[in-house]
Structure formats: C-alpha cells, structure tokens
Design a protein around this motif. Structure first.
Motif, PDB file in Angstrom:
ATOM      1  N   VAL A  20      85.309  90.412  17.043  1.00 47.34           N
ATOM      2  CA  VAL A  20      83.970  89.040  16.008  1.00 47.34           C
ATOM      3  C   VAL A  20      83.519  89.728  14.553  1.00 47.34           C
ATOM      4  O   VAL A  20      82.937  90.756  14.759  1.00 47.34           O
ATOM      5  CB  VAL A  20      83.381  88.225  17.058  1.00 47.34           C
ATOM      6  N   SER A  21      82.738  88.581  14.518  1.00 50.33           N
ATOM      7  CA  SER A  21      81.753  89.272  13.431  1.00 50.33           C
ATOM      8  C   SER A  21      81.510  88.209  12.678  1.00 50.33           C
ATOM      9  O   SER A  21      80.885  87.476  12.670  1.00 50.33           O
ATOM     10  CB  SER A  21      83.078  89.787  11.580  1.00 50.33           C
ATOM     11  N   TYR A  22      79.825  88.908  12.402  1.00 49.33           N
ATOM     12  CA  TYR A  22      78.642  88.031  11.467  1.00 49.33           C
ATOM     13  C   TYR A  22      77.745  88.593  10.504  1.00 49.33           C
ATOM     14  O   TYR A  22      78.010  89.928  10.640  1.00 49.33           O
ATOM     15  CB  TYR A  22      77.414  87.727  12.361  1.00 49.33           C
ATOM     16  N   ARG A  23      76.955  88.024   9.560  1.00 56.98           N
ATOM     17  CA  ARG A  23      76.715  89.256   8.454  1.00 56.98           C
ATOM     18  C   ARG A  23      75.131  88.607   8.649  1.00 56.98           C
ATOM     19  O   ARG A  23      74.671  87.871   9.654  1.00 56.98           O
ATOM     20  CB  ARG A  23      76.624  87.775   7.312  1.00 56.98           C
ATOM     21  N   VAL A  24      74.388  89.511   8.506  1.00 58.22           N
ATOM     22  CA  VAL A  24      73.296  90.094   8.695  1.00 58.22           C
ATOM     23  C   VAL A  24      72.434  90.135   6.900  1.00 58.22           C
ATOM     24  O   VAL A  24      72.985  91.065   6.311  1.00 58.22           O
ATOM     25  CB  VAL A  24      71.965  90.877   9.087  1.00 58.22           C
ATOM     26  N   ARG A  25      71.831  89.901   6.849  1.00 56.64           N
ATOM     27  CA  ARG A  25      70.127  89.569   4.988  1.00 56.64           C
ATOM     28  C   ARG A  25      69.152  89.751   5.124  1.00 56.64           C
ATOM     29  O   ARG A  25      69.104  88.968   6.591  1.00 56.64           O
ATOM     30  CB  ARG A  25      70.966  88.812   3.832  1.00 56.64           C
ATOM     31  N   SER A  26      68.363  90.784   4.379  1.00 57.07           N
ATOM     32  CA  SER A  26      66.979  90.728   4.466  1.00 57.07           C
ATOM     33  C   SER A  26      66.529  90.491   3.021  1.00 57.07           C
ATOM     34  O   SER A  26      67.471  91.188   1.872  1.00 57.07           O
ATOM     35  CB  SER A  26      66.186  91.299   5.867  1.00 57.07           C
ATOM     36  N   ASP A  27      65.523  89.993   2.398  1.00 58.45           N
ATOM     37  CA  ASP A  27      65.072  90.134   1.461  1.00 58.45           C
ATOM     38  C   ASP A  27      64.056  91.139   1.747  1.00 58.45           C
ATOM     39  O   ASP A  27      63.302  91.866   1.028  1.00 58.45           O
ATOM     40  CB  ASP A  27      64.659  88.873   0.949  1.00 58.45           C
ATOM     41  N   GLN A  28      63.285  91.616   2.920  1.00 62.53           N
ATOM     42  CA  GLN A  28      62.387  92.662   3.069  1.00 62.53           C
ATOM     43  C   GLN A  28      62.960  93.924   3.591  1.00 62.53           C
ATOM     44  O   GLN A  28      63.853  94.087   4.059  1.00 62.53           O
ATOM     45  CB  GLN A  28      61.514  92.097   4.295  1.00 62.53           C
ATOM     46  N   ARG A  29      61.922  94.868   2.684  1.00 64.86           N
ATOM     47  CA  ARG A  29      62.848  96.176   2.970  1.00 64.86           C
ATOM     48  C   ARG A  29      62.337  97.459   4.295  1.00 64.86           C
ATOM     49  O   ARG A  29      61.884  96.036   4.612  1.00 64.86           O
ATOM     50  CB  ARG A  29      63.052  96.741   2.141  1.00 64.86           C
ATOM     51  N   GLY A  30      62.903  97.640   4.578  1.00 63.72           N
ATOM     52  CA  GLY A  30      62.876  98.366   5.882  1.00 63.72           C
ATOM     53  C   GLY A  30      64.126  98.482   7.127  1.00 63.72           C
ATOM     54  O   GLY A  30      64.949  98.896   6.669  1.00 63.72           O
ATOM     55  N   ARG A  31      64.195  99.047   7.829  1.00 60.27           N
ATOM     56  CA  ARG A  31      65.167 100.364   9.233  1.00 60.27           C
ATOM     57  C   ARG A  31      65.038  99.447  10.114  1.00 60.27           C
ATOM     58  O   ARG A  31      63.592  98.477  10.448  1.00 60.27           O
ATOM     59  CB  ARG A  31      64.806 100.836   9.862  1.00 60.27           C
ATOM     60  N   TYR A  32      66.427  98.147  10.668  1.00 58.18           N
ATOM     61  CA  TYR A  32      66.212  96.927  12.072  1.00 58.18           C
ATOM     62  C   TYR A  32      67.597  97.841  12.566  1.00 58.18           C
ATOM     63  O   TYR A  32      67.836  97.967  12.181  1.00 58.18           O
ATOM     64  CB  TYR A  32      66.454  95.126  10.550  1.00 58.18           C
ATOM     65  N   PRO A  33      66.616  97.289  13.979  1.00 57.72           N
ATOM     66  CA  PRO A  33      68.140  97.634  14.915  1.00 57.72           C
ATOM     67  C   PRO A  33      68.568  97.123  15.341  1.00 57.72           C
ATOM     68  O   PRO A  33      68.061  95.579  14.955  1.00 57.72           O
ATOM     69  CB  PRO A  33      66.477  98.361  16.770  1.00 57.72           C
ATOM     70  N   LEU A  34      69.585  96.544  15.453  1.00 60.75           N
ATOM     71  CA  LEU A  34      70.660  95.408  16.391  1.00 60.75           C
ATOM     72  C   LEU A  34      71.076  96.166  17.381  1.00 60.75           C
ATOM     73  O   LEU A  34      71.727  97.318  17.390  1.00 60.75           O
ATOM     74  CB  LEU A  34      71.748  95.781  14.922  1.00 60.75           C
ATOM     75  N   GLY A  35      70.580  95.385  18.577  1.00 66.39           N
ATOM     76  CA  GLY A  35      71.193  95.975  19.708  1.00 66.39           C
ATOM     77  C   GLY A  35      70.102  95.516  20.461  1.00 66.39           C
ATOM     78  O   GLY A  35      68.712  94.955  19.891  1.00 66.39           O
ATOM     79  N   PRO A  36      70.359  95.424  21.531  1.00 62.52           N
ATOM     80  CA  PRO A  36      71.815  95.727  22.483  1.00 62.52           C
ATOM     81  C   PRO A  36      72.076  94.980  22.791  1.00 62.52           C
ATOM     82  O   PRO A  36      71.953  93.243  22.410  1.00 62.52           O
ATOM     83  CB  PRO A  36      71.316  96.654  23.763  1.00 62.52           C
ATOM     84  N   LEU A  37      73.927  95.351  22.787  1.00 59.59           N
ATOM     85  CA  LEU A  37      74.557  93.441  23.003  1.00 59.59           C
ATOM     86  C   LEU A  37      74.170  92.585  24.381  1.00 59.59           C
ATOM     87  O   LEU A  37      74.661  93.526  25.294  1.00 59.59           O
ATOM     88  CB  LEU A  37      76.504  93.853  22.239  1.00 59.59           C
ATOM     89  N   GLU A  38      74.606  91.981  24.025  1.00 58.41           N
ATOM     90  CA  GLU A  38      74.279  90.875  26.151  1.00 58.41           C
ATOM     91  C   GLU A  38      75.837  90.140  26.154  1.00 58.41           C
ATOM     92  O   GLU A  38      75.856  89.158  25.080  1.00 58.41           O
ATOM     93  CB  GLU A  38      73.271  89.833  25.864  1.00 58.41           C
ATOM     94  N   LEU A  39      76.666  90.486  27.009  1.00 54.21           N
ATOM     95  CA  LEU A  39      77.953  90.009  27.463  1.00 54.21           C
ATOM     96  C   LEU A  39      77.373  89.095  28.678  1.00 54.21           C
ATOM     97  O   LEU A  39      77.083  89.706  30.095  1.00 54.21           O
ATOM     98  CB  LEU A  39      78.905  91.127  27.440  1.00 54.21           C
ATOM     99  N   ARG A  40      78.452  87.981  29.066  1.00 60.23           N
ATOM    100  CA  ARG A  40      78.274  86.983  29.905  1.00 60.23           C
ATOM    101  C   ARG A  40      79.158  86.469  30.080  1.00 60.23           C
ATOM    102  O   ARG A  40      80.295  86.361  29.981  1.00 60.23           O
ATOM    103  CB  ARG A  40      78.000  86.316  29.616  1.00 60.23           C
ATOM    104  N   LEU A  41      80.207  87.261  31.393  1.00 54.38           N
ATOM    105  CA  LEU A  41      81.106  86.444  31.806  1.00 54.38           C
ATOM    106  C   LEU A  41      81.382  85.593  32.659  1.00 54.38           C
ATOM    107  O   LEU A  41      79.812  85.500  33.870  1.00 54.38           O
ATOM    108  CB  LEU A  41      82.193  87.829  32.561  1.00 54.38           C
TER     109      LEU A  41
END
Length: 441
Positions: free
Chosen positions: A133-154
């Motif tokens: 699966v995929s999704y898009r992210v965007r920001s008008d504000q510069r910087g370094r942004y962490p993505l994650g951690p991924l949460e999984l529910r079974l």
C-alpha cells in the motif's frame, strides 16, 4: 533460559488480553457449559463447552504465532523533497508464516505537519504472500520529519481476538527549502571560472596531459590508461587536470533580531529559500559554492569536495533544519542575577572568512544594526564582489533606505527583498546593476 521462558509465558498471557468481547463471551459460555455438564452428567454438553473454549484459545495461539512472522518495510520515494513537494511512502507487509493471516489493520505514525495518520485495512495474506500500500505526504514547512514506527493490528477471521504489534524502524523525510529557478546573469567573481579559456584548456587536453592514478571501484573502464597500467603492473585510470572554478560564498544571516514574524512566508524563511536557490543555481553553473552563517557555520567542511553534487546536497540539508541564532543582546541568567551580554553579530562569518579572498560573496540579511553594518563592510573587503539581499518591509522605509545606502558605500550591491517579490526578479536586477558597474569602470 528460565528468564526467557518466563518472558515467553508472560507474552502469551498478554496475548490472551487481546480477546475481544466475542472471544470472552465464548470462553465464558464454554466454561458455564462445562460446569453444567459436570453437574448434570451430560457428556454432550461438555463437548460443546470444550469447543466454545477451544475456539478463542486456538485463535489466540495462531494469531500470536502469526504476529511474530508478519514483517513490514517502508520506502520513501523520494526521501528529500522541496517545500511544497510530495513524497510517496510505500509500505510492504509480508507473511512468513505457514498459515494465512487474518485481517490486518495498518497505521503509520507521521508528524501532524505532514497530514493525518494513514490507516489501511488488508484482507488475509496467504502463506509467503505480501501486500503493498502507499500514501502521500507533503509539507510547506522545511525540516526533517520522522515517519514511523508502523503499528500493526491483526484480527482472526472469527473476530475472537485482536493483537497489536509496533515495529521499531522509522525513516526520515527531509523537506528542503523552496528553491526558485533563477535566470543566468553575470554577477562577477568569475575570473577563475569556466569561461572560454577554461573550456579551451579542456578541449586541448590530450594524452600527454593526463595524470594516472590507481583504479577505484566504480571508475569508468573507458578511462583506463593502458600505458601506465602496463608499466606499473596494476590498473590505472586517467585523471585529467581541471581548470580552476569560480568561487562563491553564500552568507546567511540567522540573527533572530534581524527578522520579524514566523511562518512559511516570513522574512527569515525567504532568506533561507534564497540561499538555497542561489546555491543550487551557481553549483549548476560550475561554481565552487560555500555556505557560511553569522555564527560561523561553514559548509562544506575540510573533508568534503568543493564542487560535487554531494556537497550541494549537504548544504541544502543543513538549510532544511537551520534555525535562528540566539537573539541579541543575550540575556544570561546566573544563580544570583541576570547579566546582559553583547551580541557577537557577524563575528562568526568574519572568522570563517579569515583565510582570505572568498570570491563572489552573496549575503542574505535581516535588518542589520550599526555593528552589523561595520562587520559587513569588513566582510566586503575580503571578497572580489559582494551582493546583499536585505529583508525589506520590517522597518520604516527611511531606515531601510539608509541601510541600503550604507551597504552600497562599503562596496556592496545592495537590493531590498520585499515580501511577495520573486527572487528571480531581484536576481535579474542585481545582474543589471553589476553589468552597469562593469561598463562604468
């Protein structure tokens, strides 16, 4: 080993805590049926009770084993984007268990400036299968942004149990400052650059002008120098002499006292964007670009090349996270009283340029005070040419006009950078003023 067994038993007990209301109801009904079967002597009812209890228990155990064998990976494309640009995040989930998984629900943690947290629901995954699966992210504000951690529910197919798993891995998305496309203009400082003479020296470079060096992994085999290879008994490649490049130093004033307001369109953000635009533009034209700040930050450092795409990326990454320097005057709080210390202004930039001529000096400035104007005059003496873009619209127009006049008296080509005015327009104006000054010499 005993401690590991205890941890494992504790984890299994925690897995039983994932029983849903339906699963707990089945366990309660099975236990009640088993008790009644024992009291009433009904073996058939005991079988029913055992079945009711076994179904959620088996679901917990299967889901517990599946959870540890479901893996996930994340990929950003691209990982570095300019402000306002989009990056696509690809998530891949693999089932390494010998049984199909139940329903999976994914949620990735993202900072609020990148948008809402994406959530996905996946159907069962066959043994050894995978889903993407995929999704898009965007920001008008510069910087370094962490993505994650991924949460999984079974969840199991019967809805008896839900187990959660959180992965430790995360990725970083770098949002670079907004980069404007600038027109090619002649700004000076090109005496040592790649003009016609430099191109001519490249054109006449022949076999006699090469300097062989040892082969390195990744070198183009078409550059192998066979005569030196045969002479030394090891693979050698041609290293041709390159003409000297034009030098440019970009000075960014980060003093908080020089800028007013916050947000993507604030004067400081425009100065950062302007510095990034000039660095990208001049590096593409073959300049040897260097970035310094009022506090002495100097990139690239001694261990990096001066004209490679890597150093350009290094400077842009630094601009992505660069913030204001400490305001002045500095308020220092001690154990007994408050001490006011003078702001050092642009002393860091003077120290960084203490080595001599820096070539073309392009400065992006806030509202400079008298001390900063004196330091800028000294900085101009260490450069072949100097262009200053001063954030405008913050002070009285008369004061800003006087500041520009002082800078021009000390040798700068000074232009105001008004809000809403494209940098390309001011850049073109700077080129016109420099061309006029050359004709007047």
């Amino acid at each position: 080993m005993p401690a590991g067994d205890d941890d494992r038993r504790g984890t299994v007990r925690a897995a039983f805590g994932g029983l849903t209301t339906r699963g707990r109801s089945f366990v309660a009904a099975g236990a009640a049926a088993s008790v009644c079967a024992y009291l009433l002597g009904q073996p058939d009812l005991l079988r029913v009770g055992a079945l009711l209890v076994a179904l959620p228990v088996v679901s917990v155990l299967v889901l517990y084993l599946t959870r540890s064998r479901v893996t996930a990976a994340r990929r950003l494309s691209p990982a570095r984007v300019p402000a306002g640009g989009e990056s696509r995040v690809h998530l891949r989930v693999d089932n390494g268990f010998r049984l199909p998984s139940g329903q999976l629900m994914l949620q990735d943690r993202v900072p609020y400036v990148l948008g809402p947290r994406p959530r996905f629901v996946l159907d069962r995954i066959e043994p050894g299968g995978q889903r993407e699966v995929s999704y898009r992210v965007r920001s008008d504000q510069r910087g370094r942004y962490p993505l994650g951690p991924l949460e999984l529910r079974l969840a199991d197919p019967f809805g008896m149990v839900e187990l959660h798993r959180s992965f430790d891995a995360y990725d970083v998305m770098t949002v670079l400052p907004h980069i404007e496309t600038l027109p090619p203009v002649r700004l000076g400082g090109e005496a040592g650059g790649q003009g016609e003479s430099g191109q001519r020296s490249l054109a006449v470079t022949g076999e006699e002008d090469v300097i062989p060096r040892d082969y390195r992994h990744g070198d183009d085999l078409r550059r192998v120098h066979w005569r030196s290879t045969a002479h030394r008994g090891q693979l050698m490649v041609r290293r041709e002499e390159q003409p000297p490049r034009a030098r440019c130093t970009v000075l960014l004033d980060t003093r908080r006292s020089g800028y007013a307001g916050t947000g993507p369109q604030a004067p400081f953000e425009r100065a950062v964007s302007g510095a990034a635009s000039v660095i990208s533009h001049l590096a593409a034209r073959g300049y040897q670009v260097r970035l310094i700040t009022d506090r002495g930050l100097s990139l690239p450092g001694p261990g990096h090349g001066a004209d490679s795409a890597e150093t350009t990326g290094l400077m842009l990454d630094a601009l992505a996270v660069l913030d204001h320097s400490l305001p002045g005057p500095l308020d220092l709080v001690t154990d007994t009283h408050r001490v006011t210390a003078p702001d050092s202004g642009l002393d860091g930039a003077l120290t960084a340029l203490a080595g001599g001529d820096c070539g073309l000096l392009i400065a992006f400035l806030g509202a400079p005070d008298l001390a900063a104007l004196d330091q800028l005059a000294r900085l101009r003496q260490r450069a072949a040419d100097g262009i200053a873009f001063v954030a405008a619209g913050q002070l009285d127009p008369g004061v800003e006009a006087g500041t520009l006049g002082r800078l021009r008296e000390s040798g700068w080509t000074a232009l105001p950078l008004h809000p809403g005015v494209p940098l390309a327009q001011v850049w073109q104006q700077a080129g016109g003023e420099r061309a006029a000054s050359y004709r007047g010499r």
